[in-house]
Write a protein that holds these residues in place. Structure first.
Motif, PDB file in Angstrom:
ATOM      1  N   ASN A 115       3.324  11.078  -7.086  1.00 32.52           N
ATOM      2  CA  ASN A 115       3.469   9.618  -7.032  1.00 32.52           C
ATOM      3  C   ASN A 115       4.430   9.200  -5.928  1.00 32.52           C
ATOM      4  O   ASN A 115       4.169   8.239  -5.203  1.00 32.52           O
ATOM      5  CB  ASN A 115       3.956   9.076  -8.375  1.00 32.52           C
ATOM      6  CG  ASN A 115       2.858   8.996  -9.398  1.00 32.52           C
ATOM      7  OD1 ASN A 115       1.676   9.026  -9.066  1.00 32.52           O
ATOM      8  ND2 ASN A 115       3.243   8.917 -10.647  1.00 32.52           N
ATOM      9  N   ARG A 172      -0.464   4.722  -2.657  1.00 32.34           N
ATOM     10  CA  ARG A 172      -0.254   4.752  -4.102  1.00 32.34           C
ATOM     11  C   ARG A 172      -1.155   3.763  -4.831  1.00 32.34           C
ATOM     12  O   ARG A 172      -1.698   4.064  -5.881  1.00 32.34           O
ATOM     13  CB  ARG A 172       1.208   4.452  -4.427  1.00 32.34           C
ATOM     14  CG  ARG A 172       1.485   4.599  -5.895  1.00 32.34           C
ATOM     15  CD  ARG A 172       2.940   4.639  -6.172  1.00 32.34           C
ATOM     16  NE  ARG A 172       3.126   4.855  -7.599  1.00 32.34           N
ATOM     17  CZ  ARG A 172       4.283   4.818  -8.175  1.00 32.34           C
ATOM     18  NH1 ARG A 172       5.354   4.593  -7.470  1.00 32.34           N
ATOM     19  NH2 ARG A 172       4.388   5.019  -9.456  1.00 32.34           N
ATOM     20  N   HIS A 173      -1.308   2.578  -4.292  1.00 34.73           N
ATOM     21  CA  HIS A 173      -2.144   1.561  -4.932  1.00 34.73           C
ATOM     22  C   HIS A 173      -3.287   1.199  -4.002  1.00 34.73           C
ATOM     23  O   HIS A 173      -3.078   0.607  -2.954  1.00 34.73           O
ATOM     24  CB  HIS A 173      -1.316   0.311  -5.255  1.00 34.73           C
ATOM     25  CG  HIS A 173      -0.182   0.580  -6.185  1.00 34.73           C
ATOM     26  ND1 HIS A 173      -0.373   0.910  -7.503  1.00 34.73           N
ATOM     27  CD2 HIS A 173       1.152   0.602  -5.986  1.00 34.73           C
ATOM     28  CE1 HIS A 173       0.796   1.100  -8.086  1.00 34.73           C
ATOM     29  NE2 HIS A 173       1.746   0.922  -7.175  1.00 34.73           N
ATOM     30  N   THR A 174      -4.473   1.582  -4.390  1.00 33.89           N
ATOM     31  CA  THR A 174      -5.671   1.250  -3.631  1.00 33.89           C
ATOM     32  C   THR A 174      -6.654   0.565  -4.561  1.00 33.89           C
ATOM     33  O   THR A 174      -6.490   0.574  -5.780  1.00 33.89           O
ATOM     34  CB  THR A 174      -6.323   2.506  -3.034  1.00 33.89           C
ATOM     35  OG1 THR A 174      -6.684   3.386  -4.102  1.00 33.89           O
ATOM     36  CG2 THR A 174      -5.382   3.229  -2.092  1.00 33.89           C
ATOM     37  N   ASP A 212      -7.366   6.094  -7.368  1.00 33.53           N
ATOM     38  CA  ASP A 212      -6.420   6.594  -6.365  1.00 33.53           C
ATOM     39  C   ASP A 212      -6.596   8.108  -6.195  1.00 33.53           C
ATOM     40  O   ASP A 212      -5.771   8.908  -6.643  1.00 33.53           O
ATOM     41  CB  ASP A 212      -4.985   6.271  -6.783  1.00 33.53           C
ATOM     42  CG  ASP A 212      -4.730   4.789  -6.882  1.00 33.53           C
ATOM     43  OD1 ASP A 212      -5.380   4.036  -6.144  1.00 33.53           O
ATOM     44  OD2 ASP A 212      -3.880   4.393  -7.695  1.00 33.53           O
TER      45      ASP A 212
END
Length: 89
Positions: free
Chosen positions: A45, A54-56, A60
């Motif tokens: 992470n 990290r945020h898509t 992920d």
């Protein structure tokens, strides 16, 4: 409370996957497998945050691959140390 349970479940899954991906017998106990899986998840992470994935939108995948990769590295490094520790006793 449930967050701790989820962390332990994810640690177990990642630790077992890491042990399966490595060749040979891994003489580490289940509790250490879980701890290494949790550590791999945390490191994965952190690394995914550092590289900006990290945020898509969607799943992920890169973050999950990083988590598994870190868990594999940790299990691979700690297993021989654990074996040496057990042999000396």
């Amino acid at each position: 409370m449930f967050q701790i349970v989820w962390i332990l479940i994810i640690g177990l899954i990642l630790g077992v996957l890491a042990r399966m991906l490595l060749r040979g017998k891994r003489p580490i106990p289940l509790w250490l497998t879980i701890v290494l899986g949790v550590a791999g998840a945390l490191l994965g992470n952190a690394a995914s945050g550092w590289i900006g994935v990290r945020h898509t939108s969607g799943i992920d995948w890169i973050r999950h691959l990083l988590q598994i990769g870190f868990a594999v590295v940790l299990v691979g490094l700690v297993s021989p140390m654990w074996l040496k520790r057990r042999v000396r006793r």
